[in-house]
Design a protein around this motif. Structure first.
Motif, mmCIF file in Angstrom:
data_model
loop_
_atom_site.group_PDB
_atom_site.id
_atom_site.type_symbol
_atom_site.label_atom_id
_atom_site.label_comp_id
_atom_site.label_asym_id
_atom_site.label_seq_id
_atom_site.Cartn_x
_atom_site.Cartn_y
_atom_site.Cartn_z
ATOM 1 N N LEU A 33 2.960 -4.140 -8.272
ATOM 2 C CA LEU A 33 2.130 -3.035 -7.660
ATOM 3 C C LEU A 33 2.132 -3.357 -5.989
ATOM 4 O O LEU A 33 2.160 -4.504 -5.647
ATOM 5 N N CYS A 34 1.702 -2.496 -5.342
ATOM 6 C CA CYS A 34 1.266 -2.700 -3.736
ATOM 7 C C CYS A 34 -0.175 -2.990 -3.871
ATOM 8 O O CYS A 34 -1.075 -2.624 -4.713
ATOM 9 N N PRO A 74 5.054 -4.724 3.029
ATOM 10 C CA PRO A 74 6.098 -5.071 4.322
ATOM 11 C C PRO A 74 5.779 -4.598 5.522
ATOM 12 O O PRO A 74 5.356 -3.366 5.893
ATOM 13 N N ASN A 75 6.013 -5.398 6.688
ATOM 14 C CA ASN A 75 5.591 -4.845 7.834
ATOM 15 C C ASN A 75 7.234 -4.708 8.836
ATOM 16 O O ASN A 75 7.683 -5.696 9.204
ATOM 17 N N VAL A 99 8.706 3.773 12.303
ATOM 18 C CA VAL A 99 9.486 3.652 11.206
ATOM 19 C C VAL A 99 8.969 3.176 9.824
ATOM 20 O O VAL A 99 7.835 2.373 10.030
ATOM 21 N N GLU A 100 9.264 3.588 8.791
ATOM 22 C CA GLU A 100 8.787 3.399 7.538
ATOM 23 C C GLU A 100 9.662 2.152 6.732
ATOM 24 O O GLU A 100 10.940 2.194 6.849
ATOM 25 N N GLY A 101 9.119 1.164 6.455
ATOM 26 C CA GLY A 101 10.032 -0.050 5.609
ATOM 27 C C GLY A 101 9.453 -0.109 4.408
ATOM 28 O O GLY A 101 8.290 -0.061 3.993
ATOM 29 N N LEU A 161 5.667 0.408 0.561
ATOM 30 C CA LEU A 161 5.846 1.081 1.916
ATOM 31 C C LEU A 161 4.956 1.195 2.756
ATOM 32 O O LEU A 161 3.734 1.038 2.338
ATOM 33 N N SER A 162 5.450 0.750 3.805
ATOM 34 C CA SER A 162 4.533 0.593 5.172
ATOM 35 C C SER A 162 5.160 1.360 6.482
ATOM 36 O O SER A 162 6.396 1.353 6.465
#
Length: 186
Positions: A40-41, A114-115, A162-164, A170-171
């Motif tokens: 999970l996030c 993730p950044n 930008v999304e990574g 997802l961030s």
């Protein structure tokens, strides 16, 4: 005689020393539960459900963080919990019926977000273009303009994002870029 359970099998004692019979535990290979996810996030909701074939009188779920902290517990055949802190969570389900008891365990990983890391807002004097390159590697990228490449070149002032994604979480990161002419010092 009387019956004693050690959590693995049942033994019936006949009242004489060392005279007992061992019977298979009635929950053997039947005590189980499902989780809505194994990863999970942070802030994700985990759903748990008793999926055992044996119907217990009592079921309890317990969730602990890898640091030992009790996160949540509930009695019943279903439970939901929001897991905030990254790390490994140990989930146990305890079932009881009469004097029989069984516990099964699973683990769930809560990842770090993730950044992508676009860096600090930037002012460019005299430049005509600027390459946006995320600092993080190994992420699937999706830019504001629909591109998925590891680098995007811009030529106008503005805020860009930008999304990574690491496949689970997802961030988004953004950067303000301001193109300015070289000042005339005359």
């Amino acid at each position: 005689g009387y019956m004693v359970s050690d959590g693995v099998g049942s033994q019936v004692f006949h009242g004489l020393p060392n005279t007992y019979e061992t019977y298979p535990h009635p929950w053997l290979d039947t005590a189980r539960f499902s989780t809505s996810a194994v990863e999970l996030c942070p802030g994700g909701t985990l759903s748990l459900a008793n999926t055992s074939t044996f119907v217990p009188d009592y079921t309890e779920f317990v969730i602990r963080h890898q640091n030992g902290a009790l996160i949540d517990s509930a009695s019943g055949n279903v439970m939901q919990a929001v897991l905030q802190q990254p790390g490994i969570y140990h989930i146990s389900m305890r079932m009881e019926r009469s004097c029989l008891r069984d516990t099964v365990c699973k683990t769930v990983l809560v990842r770090q977000y993730p950044n992508p890391g676009l860096g600090l807002d930037t002012i460019l004097c005299g430049a005509t273009s600027f390459d946006l390159i995320p600092l993080a590697t190994g992420l699937s990228l999706n830019w504001w303009n629909g591109q998925t490449s590891p680098m995007v070149t811009i030529t106008q002032s503005g805020t860009y994002w930008v999304e990574g994604s690491d496949g689970v979480c997802l961030s988004r990161d953004s950067i303000q870029v301001d193109f300015r002419p070289i000042p005339d010092l005359d």
